[in-house]
Design a protein around this motif. Structure first.
Motif, short mmCIF file in Angstrom:
data_model
loop_
_atom_site.label_atom_id
_atom_site.label_comp_id
_atom_site.label_asym_id
_atom_site.label_seq_id
_atom_site.Cartn_x
_atom_site.Cartn_y
_atom_site.Cartn_z
N ALA A 144 24.78 30.53 -7.94
CA ALA A 144 24.12 30.45 -9.24
C ALA A 144 25.15 30.32 -10.36
N ALA A 145 26.27 31.04 -10.25
CA ALA A 145 27.31 30.96 -11.29
C ALA A 145 27.95 29.58 -11.33
N VAL A 146 28.21 29.00 -10.17
CA VAL A 146 28.82 27.67 -10.13
C VAL A 146 27.86 26.62 -10.69
N VAL A 147 26.58 26.72 -10.30
CA VAL A 147 25.58 25.80 -10.86
C VAL A 147 25.52 25.95 -12.38
N GLY A 148 25.55 27.19 -12.85
CA GLY A 148 25.55 27.41 -14.30
C GLY A 148 26.78 26.83 -14.97
N LEU A 149 27.95 26.95 -14.33
CA LEU A 149 29.17 26.38 -14.90
C LEU A 149 29.08 24.86 -15.01
N PHE A 150 28.58 24.22 -13.94
CA PHE A 150 28.47 22.76 -13.99
C PHE A 150 27.46 22.31 -15.03
N SER A 151 26.38 23.10 -15.20
CA SER A 151 25.40 22.73 -16.22
C SER A 151 25.96 22.95 -17.63
N LEU A 152 26.91 23.89 -17.76
CA LEU A 152 27.50 24.20 -19.07
C LEU A 152 28.62 23.22 -19.39
N ALA A 153 29.56 23.07 -18.47
CA ALA A 153 30.70 22.17 -18.67
C ALA A 153 31.37 21.93 -17.33
N ALA A 154 31.30 20.69 -16.83
CA ALA A 154 31.87 20.37 -15.53
C ALA A 154 33.37 20.62 -15.46
N PRO A 155 34.17 20.33 -16.51
CA PRO A 155 35.62 20.61 -16.42
C PRO A 155 35.92 22.09 -16.18
N VAL A 156 35.16 22.96 -16.82
CA VAL A 156 35.39 24.39 -16.62
C VAL A 156 35.06 24.78 -15.17
N ALA A 157 33.99 24.21 -14.63
CA ALA A 157 33.61 24.50 -13.25
C ALA A 157 34.73 24.12 -12.29
N LEU A 158 35.37 22.97 -12.51
CA LEU A 158 36.46 22.55 -11.65
C LEU A 158 37.66 23.48 -11.78
N LEU A 159 37.97 23.91 -13.01
CA LEU A 159 39.09 24.83 -13.22
C LEU A 159 38.87 26.15 -12.49
N LEU A 267 33.82 21.16 -26.67
CA LEU A 267 33.15 22.37 -26.16
C LEU A 267 33.18 23.44 -27.25
N GLY A 268 32.05 24.03 -27.56
CA GLY A 268 31.97 25.03 -28.61
C GLY A 268 32.46 26.40 -28.15
N PRO A 269 32.71 27.31 -29.08
CA PRO A 269 33.14 28.67 -28.72
C PRO A 269 32.13 29.38 -27.81
N GLY A 270 30.87 29.15 -28.06
CA GLY A 270 29.86 29.78 -27.22
C GLY A 270 29.93 29.31 -25.78
N GLY A 274 30.50 31.53 -22.60
CA GLY A 274 29.59 31.46 -21.45
C GLY A 274 30.33 31.22 -20.16
N ALA A 275 31.36 30.36 -20.21
CA ALA A 275 32.15 30.11 -19.01
C ALA A 275 32.85 31.38 -18.54
N LEU A 276 33.39 32.15 -19.47
CA LEU A 276 34.04 33.41 -19.10
C LEU A 276 33.03 34.40 -18.51
N ILE A 277 31.81 34.40 -19.05
CA ILE A 277 30.77 35.28 -18.51
C ILE A 277 30.48 34.91 -17.06
N TYR A 278 30.38 33.59 -16.79
CA TYR A 278 30.15 33.17 -15.41
C TYR A 278 31.27 33.64 -14.48
#
Length: 590
Positions: A144-159, A267-270, A274-278
């Motif tokens: 669920a966290a990875v899916v959320g990361l990709f929906s938020l920002a794919a570059p962050v998910a890869l990192l 990418l906004g601060p929010g 959100g990425a850090l929360i994931y």
């Protein structure tokens, strides 16, 4: 360890419906993990930073609702856990008990069976439950966290994904060493169990011989070995720490260091928050739970279950329910020169007895009380060993045969029928565990015992021996014998608690069953239904038909009663009237 995987997969396949329901509630449980970062990003970027606090609060309200749904999912998931785990534990208990009993009856007693039953089975049950929840939690929460990361920002998910996969790779590489050390721990636990049982069992001898200190040192050595192995196992915590550091903590500074670049990409601060929360609330806890759970409970589960399966004995595959008893060329039962006495200086109960029972025969053994009929039944079944002579069942000597081999050849039903606490089905089919209910019903109908089964509550009803009458126990034992694949039935006064009509019905049914029937008679009327009768009278063993014994033996006429002898002589009886060869017996005292 392949057997561990096979047994585990079989247990999971057997509970597919329960696992599907568990997966459904796990999706609900993982809902907050999948939405937390995305809803937080929307609340910050589209709400609070944009000067629309009501919008921000609305997004956070949706997150609160998701948390409530997740709480309900967690509650239901744990409620379903027992439906998956407890049947697996019950199967393990049956395996351990069956293996211990088979080893004990085969002369292979094992004190470690106590540790397997009381400690290792419970360890496997607990670790199986824990491992199931840990793997389930990781798959759904991290997914669920990875899916959320990709929906938020794919570059962050890869990192984030790269260090997580690196940490999992380190853990997988260390698993073989962890398994080896866990196996050493289980073996040390068994050795300590054996030593403790030996010391406790011989405590009187230890006290009398003054070997208390020596025994203490001996048992203490096993305690020290177990402690040493456990300390080595604990050093694997360093490997777990490295895995968590790489897979769980490295993504945090990676995201923070990449923040300027992510902001330049729009990418906004929010979204960064959100990425850090994931990472912190989703991936990191899921990875931590997986590593700790597999390294602790998972290793204990795999090694302990492997040990249980290695200690188990293979289960005999019974003959198919529709198989008929094959025709035998050798006699079903043969005794040659059999002599038996209950003490080295006692008079023999049987002395040089020769007897052949052809396949398909129906033999009844009669004689006065205490003359040796039950002794002869025990010798035929291999329960007793003669001092001289040989006993063969189906042409194969019973001496040296294992209990399982004897069970394939013959069934002995004694006067006191054995019934254990368990279901009606378990009592009837433990000689043929795979027998389907329709086959049991056909047998019960043939013996006229369907009323008894219904009165007891059906096949799933639980029996308690103390609640049954002696006659009910005998009828259950007879139905169990009928269902056995063995070709030789030996009934040692197995109907003595039944009325004459029921006894006659059951004996006639057994006489029609394919195979060979030997009956130790409780009533002389059994002789009327037999092809041949063997009379033990303390001086000789005479073998003939019922009518032939009436003509030849005063002892037999006395046994049936002078008044009945003339009537019985004129009654039609099965079998031949010509005398048949017999062995001899002698007993000077009852």
């Amino acid at each position: 360890m392949s057997a561990v995987g096979e047994v585990t997969r079989a247990a999971l396949r057997a509970r597919r419906a329960e696992l599907c329901r568990l997966a459904g509630w796990s999706v609900a449980e993982a809902l907050p993990a999948g939405l937390a970062g995305l809803l937080t990003a929307r609340a910050v970027d589209d709400g609070f930073l944009a000067g629309r606090p009501a919008t921000g609060l609305l997004w956070l309200g949706l997150l609160a609702a998701a948390v409530l749904v997740g709480a309900v999912g967690t509650n239901r998931a744990y409620a379903l856990l027992g439906d998956v785990v407890e049947p697996f534990r019950d199967d393990l208990l049956r395996r351990v008990v069956a293996g211990a009993l088979a080893g004990a009856t085969g002369g292979r007693g094992d004190d470690a069976a106590v540790a397997r039953l009381t400690h290792q089975v419970e360890m496997v049950r607990d670790t199986y439950a824990g491992l199931l929840m840990v793997v389930r939690g990781f798959l759904f929460a991290a997914g669920a966290a990875v899916v959320g990361l990709f929906s938020l920002a794919a570059p962050v998910a890869l990192l984030v994904t790269v260090p997580v996969l690196a940490g999992l790779g380190l853990f997988a590489a260390a698993l073989p060493a962890m398994i080896a050390r866990q196996r050493q721990y289980v073996l040390a636990d068994e050795r300590l169990g054996r030593a403790a049982v030996t010391a406790v069992a011989g405590h009187r001898d230890v006290t009398v011989s003054g070997a208390r200190d020596r025994t203490t040192r001996w048992v203490g050595g096993y305690v020290d070995d177990q402690a040493r192995v456990e300390r080595r196992l604990a050093t694997m915590a360093a490997t777990r720490g490295l895995t968590l550091a790489v897979g769980g903590w490295v993504p945090v500074p990676v995201v923070l260091l990449a923040t300027p670049w992510l902001v330049r990409q729009g990418l906004g601060p929010g979204a960064v928050l959100g990425a850090l929360i994931y990472v912190v609330r989703g991936v990191q806890p899921a990875l931590h739970t997986l590593v700790q759970g597999v390294a602790a409970g998972g290793l204990r589960f795999a090694v302990t279950l492997d040990r249980l399966l290695r200690a188990d004995v293979p289960v005999r595959t019974p003959a198919p329910a529709t198989a008929r008893i094959p025709r035998q060329t050798a006699p079903a039962l043969s005794l040659r020169g059999v002599t038996f006495r209950y003490g080295p200086h006692a008079d023999p109960v049987l002395d040089g007895l020769d007897l052949d029972v052809p396949a398909g025969d129906h033999l009844v053994i009669v004689g006065a009380s205490g003359i040796g009929k039950s002794t002869l039944a025990g010798l035929m079944a291999g329960v007793l060993s003669p001092q001289a002579g040989t006993v063969r069942v189906g042409g194969v000597p019973v001496a040296g045969a294992t209990p399982a081999e004897l069970a394939d050849r013959r069934v002995l039903i004694p006067q006191e029928a054995y019934v254990f606490t368990g279901t009606v089905r378990e009592n009837l089919t433990y000689l043929r565990p795979d027998l389907p209910d329709p086959a049991i019903t056909r047998a019960a109908t043939r013996l006229g015992l369907t009323g008894l089964v219904d009165r007891l509550g059906g096949y799933d009803a639980t029996l308690r021996p103390a609640d049954l009458s002696a006659g009910e126990r005998q009828q259950l034992a007879l139905l169990r014998a009928w269902l056995s694949p063995a070709p030789l039935m030996i009934l040692d006064e197995a109907t003595c608690h039944l009325d004459p009509a029921t006894e006659a019905r059951l004996e006639e049914a057994f006489a029609d069953r394919p195979g060979t029937l030997v009956v130790i008679a409780h009533r002389v009327s059994s002789a009327l239904r037999a092809r041949r009768v063997l009379l033990l009278d303390g001086r000789a063993a005479l073998l003939d038909s019922h009518r032939g014994l009436l003509d030849r033996s005063a002892a037999y006429r006395e046994l049936v009663g002078y008044g009945e002898a003339d009537l019985l002589r004129s009654s039609p009886t099965p079998g031949r009237s010509a005398p048949l060869p017999a062995g001899y017996g002698r007993r000077s005292s009852p």
